[in-house]
Design a protein around this motif. Sequence first.
Motif, PDB file in Angstrom:
ATOM      1  N   GLU A 160     -13.109   2.289  -0.840  1.00 37.55           N
ATOM      2  CA  GLU A 160     -13.763   3.042  -2.211  1.00 37.55           C
ATOM      3  C   GLU A 160     -12.477   4.013  -2.359  1.00 37.55           C
ATOM      4  OE1 GLU A 160     -15.810   1.975  -0.010  1.00 37.55           O
ATOM      5  OE2 GLU A 160     -16.944   0.828  -1.158  1.00 37.55           O
ATOM      6  N   ASP A 161     -11.850   3.933  -1.702  1.00 40.68           N
ATOM      7  CA  ASP A 161     -10.688   5.309  -2.018  1.00 40.68           C
ATOM      8  C   ASP A 161      -9.815   4.554  -2.736  1.00 40.68           C
ATOM      9  OD1 ASP A 161     -11.566   6.990  -0.137  1.00 40.68           O
ATOM     10  OD2 ASP A 161     -10.743   6.025   1.368  1.00 40.68           O
ATOM     11  N   VAL A 162      -9.983   3.146  -3.071  1.00 43.79           N
ATOM     12  CA  VAL A 162      -8.553   2.755  -3.856  1.00 43.79           C
ATOM     13  C   VAL A 162      -8.516   2.613  -5.537  1.00 43.79           C
ATOM     14  CG1 VAL A 162      -7.030   0.828  -5.162  1.00 43.79           C
ATOM     15  CG2 VAL A 162      -7.937   1.247  -2.051  1.00 43.79           C
ATOM     16  N   ARG A 163      -7.892   3.364  -6.304  1.00 48.09           N
ATOM     17  CA  ARG A 163      -7.963   4.280  -7.710  1.00 48.09           C
ATOM     18  C   ARG A 163      -7.044   3.759  -8.087  1.00 48.09           C
ATOM     19  NH1 ARG A 163      -7.707  10.968  -6.535  1.00 48.09           N
ATOM     20  NH2 ARG A 163      -7.365  10.581  -8.994  1.00 48.09           N
ATOM     21  N   LYS A 164      -6.157   3.389  -7.367  1.00 51.43           N
ATOM     22  CA  LYS A 164      -5.235   3.025  -8.500  1.00 51.43           C
ATOM     23  C   LYS A 164      -4.182   0.985  -7.727  1.00 51.43           C
ATOM     24  CE  LYS A 164      -3.815   6.384 -11.028  1.00 51.43           C
ATOM     25  NZ  LYS A 164      -4.130   6.567 -12.667  1.00 51.43           N
ATOM     26  N   ILE A 165      -3.872   0.231  -9.099  1.00 51.12           N
ATOM     27  CA  ILE A 165      -3.693  -1.133  -8.148  1.00 51.12           C
ATOM     28  C   ILE A 165      -2.465  -1.400  -8.924  1.00 51.12           C
ATOM     29  CG2 ILE A 165      -4.397  -3.350  -7.769  1.00 51.12           C
ATOM     30  CD1 ILE A 165      -7.352  -3.217  -7.670  1.00 51.12           C
ATOM     31  N   VAL A 166      -1.967  -1.688  -8.894  1.00 52.15           N
ATOM     32  CA  VAL A 166      -0.589  -1.897  -9.605  1.00 52.15           C
ATOM     33  C   VAL A 166      -0.318  -3.908  -9.320  1.00 52.15           C
ATOM     34  CG1 VAL A 166       1.780  -2.205  -9.653  1.00 52.15           C
ATOM     35  CG2 VAL A 166       1.275  -0.219  -9.046  1.00 52.15           C
ATOM     36  N   VAL A 167      -0.661  -3.883 -10.476  1.00 50.32           N
ATOM     37  CA  VAL A 167      -0.267  -5.851 -10.302  1.00 50.32           C
ATOM     38  C   VAL A 167       0.975  -6.749 -11.410  1.00 50.32           C
ATOM     39  CG1 VAL A 167      -1.430  -8.345 -11.560  1.00 50.32           C
ATOM     40  CG2 VAL A 167      -3.105  -5.842 -11.332  1.00 50.32           C
ATOM     41  N   THR A 168       1.747  -6.925 -10.084  1.00 53.27           N
ATOM     42  CA  THR A 168       3.305  -6.818 -11.181  1.00 53.27           C
ATOM     43  C   THR A 168       3.528  -8.314 -11.721  1.00 53.27           C
ATOM     44  OG1 THR A 168       3.353  -8.311  -8.902  1.00 53.27           O
ATOM     45  CG2 THR A 168       4.090  -6.515  -8.595  1.00 53.27           C
ATOM     46  N   HIS A 169       1.816  -8.944 -11.704  1.00 49.00           N
ATOM     47  CA  HIS A 169       2.384 -10.497 -12.387  1.00 49.00           C
ATOM     48  C   HIS A 169       0.788 -11.309 -12.173  1.00 49.00           C
ATOM     49  CE1 HIS A 169       4.215 -12.365  -8.970  1.00 49.00           C
ATOM     50  NE2 HIS A 169       3.888 -13.123  -9.741  1.00 49.00           N
ATOM     51  N   PHE A 170       0.067 -11.995 -12.441  1.00 47.06           N
ATOM     52  CA  PHE A 170      -1.349 -12.200 -12.959  1.00 47.06           C
ATOM     53  C   PHE A 170      -1.083 -13.809 -11.254  1.00 47.06           C
ATOM     54  CE2 PHE A 170      -1.439  -9.395 -16.343  1.00 47.06           C
ATOM     55  CZ  PHE A 170      -2.303  -8.992 -15.646  1.00 47.06           C
ATOM     56  N   HIS A 171      -0.153 -14.855 -10.924  1.00 51.02           N
ATOM     57  CA  HIS A 171      -0.726 -15.746 -10.255  1.00 51.02           C
ATOM     58  C   HIS A 171      -1.177 -15.393  -9.655  1.00 51.02           C
ATOM     59  CE1 HIS A 171       3.725 -17.284 -11.263  1.00 51.02           C
ATOM     60  NE2 HIS A 171       3.323 -17.565 -12.146  1.00 51.02           N
ATOM     61  N   ALA A 172      -2.164 -15.948  -8.958  1.00 53.42           N
ATOM     62  CA  ALA A 172      -3.064 -16.464  -7.667  1.00 53.42           C
ATOM     63  C   ALA A 172      -3.109 -15.582  -6.299  1.00 53.42           C
ATOM     64  CB  ALA A 172      -3.923 -17.759  -7.707  1.00 53.42           C
TER      65      ALA A 172
ATOM     66  N   ILE B 224       0.916  -0.859   0.156  1.00 49.32           N
ATOM     67  CA  ILE B 224      -0.116  -0.055   0.020  1.00 49.32           C
ATOM     68  C   ILE B 224       1.320   1.773   0.262  1.00 49.32           C
ATOM     69  CG2 ILE B 224      -1.495   1.324   1.224  1.00 49.32           C
ATOM     70  CD1 ILE B 224      -1.248  -2.275   2.555  1.00 49.32           C
ATOM     71  N   LEU B 225       0.809   1.572  -1.084  1.00 46.67           N
ATOM     72  CA  LEU B 225       1.653   2.775  -1.535  1.00 46.67           C
ATOM     73  C   LEU B 225       0.095   4.282  -0.687  1.00 46.67           C
ATOM     74  CD1 LEU B 225       3.868   5.567  -1.678  1.00 46.67           C
ATOM     75  CD2 LEU B 225       3.005   5.152  -3.998  1.00 46.67           C
ATOM     76  N   GLU B 226       0.823   5.312  -0.189  1.00 48.68           N
ATOM     77  CA  GLU B 226      -0.288   6.573   0.269  1.00 48.68           C
ATOM     78  C   GLU B 226       0.793   7.309   0.029  1.00 48.68           C
ATOM     79  OE1 GLU B 226      -1.735   6.865   4.525  1.00 48.68           O
ATOM     80  OE2 GLU B 226      -0.039   5.428   5.195  1.00 48.68           O
ATOM     81  N   HIS B 227       0.244   7.291  -1.701  1.00 48.45           N
ATOM     82  CA  HIS B 227       0.554   9.068  -1.921  1.00 48.45           C
ATOM     83  C   HIS B 227       0.080  10.024  -1.841  1.00 48.45           C
ATOM     84  CE1 HIS B 227       0.932  10.663  -6.630  1.00 48.45           C
ATOM     85  NE2 HIS B 227       1.898  10.225  -6.071  1.00 48.45           N
ATOM     86  N   PRO B 228       0.354  11.471  -2.756  1.00 46.10           N
ATOM     87  CA  PRO B 228      -0.063  12.774  -2.002  1.00 46.10           C
ATOM     88  C   PRO B 228      -1.495  13.026  -3.406  1.00 46.10           C
ATOM     89  CG  PRO B 228       2.412  13.244  -2.637  1.00 46.10           C
ATOM     90  CD  PRO B 228       1.941  11.166  -2.386  1.00 46.10           C
ATOM     91  N   GLY B 229      -1.636  12.306  -4.623  1.00 44.91           N
ATOM     92  CA  GLY B 229      -2.187  12.349  -5.448  1.00 44.91           C
ATOM     93  C   GLY B 229      -2.961  11.737  -5.420  1.00 44.91           C
ATOM     94  N   PHE B 230      -2.469  10.336  -5.226  1.00 47.16           N
ATOM     95  CA  PHE B 230      -4.143   8.878  -5.890  1.00 47.16           C
ATOM     96  C   PHE B 230      -4.457   8.345  -4.669  1.00 47.16           C
ATOM     97  CE2 PHE B 230      -1.040   9.570  -9.248  1.00 47.16           C
ATOM     98  CZ  PHE B 230      -1.171  10.194 -10.518  1.00 47.16           C
ATOM     99  N   GLY B 231      -4.151   8.645  -3.897  1.00 47.14           N
ATOM    100  CA  GLY B 231      -4.478   7.919  -1.976  1.00 47.14           C
ATOM    101  C   GLY B 231      -3.444   6.902  -2.109  1.00 47.14           C
ATOM    102  N   PRO B 232      -4.326   6.141  -1.458  1.00 45.44           N
ATOM    103  CA  PRO B 232      -3.813   4.410  -1.428  1.00 45.44           C
ATOM    104  C   PRO B 232      -3.860   4.067  -2.809  1.00 45.44           C
ATOM    105  CG  PRO B 232      -5.805   4.237  -0.715  1.00 45.44           C
ATOM    106  CD  PRO B 232      -6.043   5.775  -1.212  1.00 45.44           C
ATOM    107  N   VAL B 233      -2.404   3.687  -3.122  1.00 45.41           N
ATOM    108  CA  VAL B 233      -2.614   2.486  -4.465  1.00 45.41           C
ATOM    109  C   VAL B 233      -1.988   1.356  -3.683  1.00 45.41           C
ATOM    110  CG1 VAL B 233      -0.681   2.564  -6.190  1.00 45.41           C
ATOM    111  CG2 VAL B 233      -1.827   4.592  -5.333  1.00 45.41           C
ATOM    112  N   LEU B 234      -2.609   0.087  -4.418  1.00 49.43           N
ATOM    113  CA  LEU B 234      -2.043  -0.715  -4.232  1.00 49.43           C
ATOM    114  C   LEU B 234      -1.653  -1.258  -5.170  1.00 49.43           C
ATOM    115  CD1 LEU B 234      -5.430  -2.673  -2.857  1.00 49.43           C
ATOM    116  CD2 LEU B 234      -3.787  -1.858  -1.391  1.00 49.43           C
ATOM    117  N   ILE B 235      -0.385  -2.815  -4.744  1.00 48.65           N
ATOM    118  CA  ILE B 235       0.607  -3.135  -4.950  1.00 48.65           C
ATOM    119  C   ILE B 235       0.273  -4.409  -4.686  1.00 48.65           C
ATOM    120  CG2 ILE B 235       2.823  -3.939  -5.415  1.00 48.65           C
ATOM    121  CD1 ILE B 235       3.399  -1.081  -3.992  1.00 48.65           C
TER     122      ILE B 235
END
Length: 273
Positions: A93-105, A36-47
């Motif tokens: 609802e605050d999560v606007r972006k998710i980074v998916v490093t790869h598609f394993h389950a 979880i990156l707490e970003h000043p512009g995007f809010g919580p960005v999930l990794i």
Amino acid sequence: MKLHFANSAFIKAPERLIDRDGSWFQTRQLRVRYGILEHPGFGPVLIDTGYSSHLFTGARSFGLRAYAAMFNPVLEQEGEIAAVLRRLGYSVEDVRKIVVTHFHADHVSALRSLPKAQIIADRQTLTTILGQSGFANMRHGIFPELLPDDVLHRVTDVAECRVSDAPLDLGAGRDLLGDGTVIAVDLPGHAAGHFGLCFPWLDPVLLYACDVQWMQTALDKALPLLGRMAAHDAGAAVRSSRKVAEFRNAGGQVVLCHDPVLTSFDLEQPADV
């Protein structure tokens, strides 16, 4: 900005499966992290998203049921995404972006619980996954039923992000958020489209190297048995592991998804930067 890693589940494995020098008679308890990156512009960005209850509930293929039974992850209630976000003062609802490093389950299991977020991932890999047979996906730990029905419409391709050099000889990467805070670095081998994330604003610079190895103590070693079994390209995986070891030896700090050792970024030991 603040960067955290939460643990979604624990899985157990004989040490020898995940470390070439390990013992068959010692069991290691591995974490299944997501960030979880707490970003000043995007809010919580999930990794990634880690494991979730979707692994065990709802309509599931035989392959996904067999996968869940084989790895038998023990979900951490306190590490579930909604609970972690509440702890940090956010909601799903605050999560606007998710980074998916790869598609394993173990990296996409909770995507269906985040229906409004933009997904930043390798579009070519995703298109291949959605177009190939169930067996071809299953043998690499990929189960399309875990992906949202509208996933292709929500994906921003990593390849479309601007090129940006990553520090400590990591080479050219992709600036995922457009401000230099998160740079995707190709780390091929473990899975199709697998990449790590560099955070150059941290001191020392941090590389989330995801699944190049199970534990940091193995970075300088050959791939263990489970790493070879899971690898999309074993030769490339070895080279990626060496690249990460060189980054660490040059002064960078490394976090891996499954390493059992706590880091200063794990929410059990939160790090405010």
